[in-house]
Design a protein around this motif. Structure first.
Motif, PDB file in Angstrom:
ATOM      1  N   VAL A 161      -6.841   5.229  -5.203  1.00  0.00           N
ATOM      2  CA  VAL A 161      -7.553   4.019  -4.758  1.00  0.00           C
ATOM      3  C   VAL A 161      -6.984   2.788  -5.446  1.00  0.00           C
ATOM      4  CG1 VAL A 161      -9.786   2.841  -4.684  1.00  0.00           C
ATOM      5  CG2 VAL A 161      -9.670   5.310  -4.275  1.00  0.00           C
ATOM      6  N   SER A 220      -4.851  -0.138  -3.161  1.00  0.00           N
ATOM      7  CA  SER A 220      -5.444  -1.473  -3.042  1.00  0.00           C
ATOM      8  C   SER A 220      -4.711  -2.487  -3.910  1.00  0.00           C
ATOM      9  CB  SER A 220      -6.925  -1.433  -3.420  1.00  0.00           C
ATOM     10  OG  SER A 220      -7.094  -0.946  -4.746  1.00  0.00           O
ATOM     11  N   VAL A 223      -8.472  -7.236  -8.510  1.00  0.00           N
ATOM     12  CA  VAL A 223      -8.921  -6.248  -7.528  1.00  0.00           C
ATOM     13  C   VAL A 223      -9.218  -4.900  -8.168  1.00  0.00           C
ATOM     14  CG1 VAL A 223      -8.176  -4.895  -5.516  1.00  0.00           C
ATOM     15  CG2 VAL A 223      -7.721  -7.357  -5.601  1.00  0.00           C
ATOM     16  N   ILE A 224      -8.380  -4.474  -9.125  1.00  0.00           N
ATOM     17  CA  ILE A 224      -8.426  -3.066  -9.536  1.00  0.00           C
ATOM     18  C   ILE A 224      -9.058  -2.781 -10.894  1.00  0.00           C
ATOM     19  CG2 ILE A 224      -6.329  -2.619  -8.210  1.00  0.00           C
ATOM     20  CD1 ILE A 224      -4.903  -2.247 -10.995  1.00  0.00           C
ATOM     21  N   VAL A 250       0.849  -1.205   0.000  1.00  0.00           N
ATOM     22  CA  VAL A 250       0.000   0.000   0.000  1.00  0.00           C
ATOM     23  C   VAL A 250       0.881   1.249   0.000  1.00  0.00           C
ATOM     24  CG1 VAL A 250      -1.620   1.371   1.379  1.00  0.00           C
ATOM     25  CG2 VAL A 250      -1.986  -1.095   1.104  1.00  0.00           C
TER      26      VAL A 250
END
Length: 298
Positions: free
Chosen positions: A173, A177, A223-224, A115
């Protein structure tokens, strides 16, 4: 040579490898993400159209920006990651945790290190990707920008720093993540091999960073991807209503895309991304690990 300099240098090598391998897939992804619904029937249609109408060199359109910028970005990623890992290892060592020297970091520690790497990287990756996407999606016959430096100059002159950082909210974001998961998966796979075989990191076969990087890349995109699509939409949108602005904010972009194009829009362009991912991310980690081995001998 200091550890930080080694981390940054090896990260730059990994970033250059990533761009050279992944750029042709990336331009197809961006075109599919940002084109109106129905423009392309699929990845092959999009790639074929680029090849037919713009020629093979079009697959490397806008490459100078990512080649320089992504090299810096990946350098920052790995520099920040290794710095955070050393902090956690030192903390573990003081507490008598994490094995010899406190180097065996926990899952949460690796995630938070990722992160931190993503947030540090986003300072550069936001404007770099913005410029790259503007160049990738502009018309071949009537281009607005002559190249990356012209794009930077025109956007900065017209809209200031905020213009260059357009789409920065979804970028933050995405980076936080995504890179948390990315480095967690990669480092856990490395840890597992070292523990299972009783070997050092520099004794791992060069093939395995490619495989582990591919796995980490798939975890990242799982995830992204929808966040990345919104980022691409924001970074190709107009700067004001007078210049064709469609979205007032990131949230407005999400709502508008959902309402007008449905859930399928959030995964449009996923095909070239999934094909690109193992090659680009495998090349990134191979470049980093091999560079580190060379630098450690200096």
């Amino acid at each position: 040579m200091s550890k930080t300099v080694k981390d940054l240098t090896a990260g730059t090598v990994g970033g250059i490898a990533q761009v050279l391998v992944g750029q042709p897939f990336d331009i197809v992804k961006v075109r599919m993400q940002t084109a109106p619904k129905g423009t392309y029937s699929g990845m092959v249609h999009c790639a074929g159209g680029i090849l037919k109408n713009e020629g093979p060199l079009a697959f490397y359109k806008g490459t100078l920006t990512p080649l320089l910028g992504i090299g810096v970005c990946v350098s920052i990623q790995f520099g920040a990651l290794e710095y955070a890992k050393r902090l956690f290892a030192g903390q573990n060592s003081r507490l008598g945790l994490g094995g010899e020297g406190g180097k065996s970091l926990t899952g949460p520690q690796l995630f938070y290190s990722g992160v931190f790497a993503g947030l540090a990287n986003s300072v550069v990756s936001g404007p770099v990707e913005h410029i790259r996407i503007r160049l990738q999606t502009q018309s071949n016959t009537k281009p607005i920008y002559a190249g990356p430096w012209d794009a930077i100059k025109k956007i900065y002159t017209g809209h200031g720093i905020a213009g260059l950082y357009k789409g920065q909210v979804p970028t933050l974001v995405r980076e936080a993540s995504g890179y948390g998961i990315y480095f967690l998966v990669y480092e856990k796979l490395v840890q597992r091999e070292m523990a299972t075989k009783g070997i050092r990191r520099d004794q791992i076969s060069p093939v395995n960073p490619i495989l582990y990087g591919a796995a980490a890349g798939y975890a990242l995109w799982a995830v992204i991807y929808p966040i990345d699509m919104i980022k691409s939409r924001m970074q190709t949108d107009g700067f004001s209503p007078a210049t064709g602005q469609k979205y007032k904010s990131t949230l407005d972009c999400v709502r508008t895309v959902w309402r007008t194009e449905g859930i399928g829009a959030f995964t449009r362009g996923l095909g070239p991304t999934l094909i690109r991912s193992p090659f680009a991310n495998g090349a990134t980690f191979l470049g980093f690990e091999m560079a580190m081995r060379v630098l450690d001998r200096l």
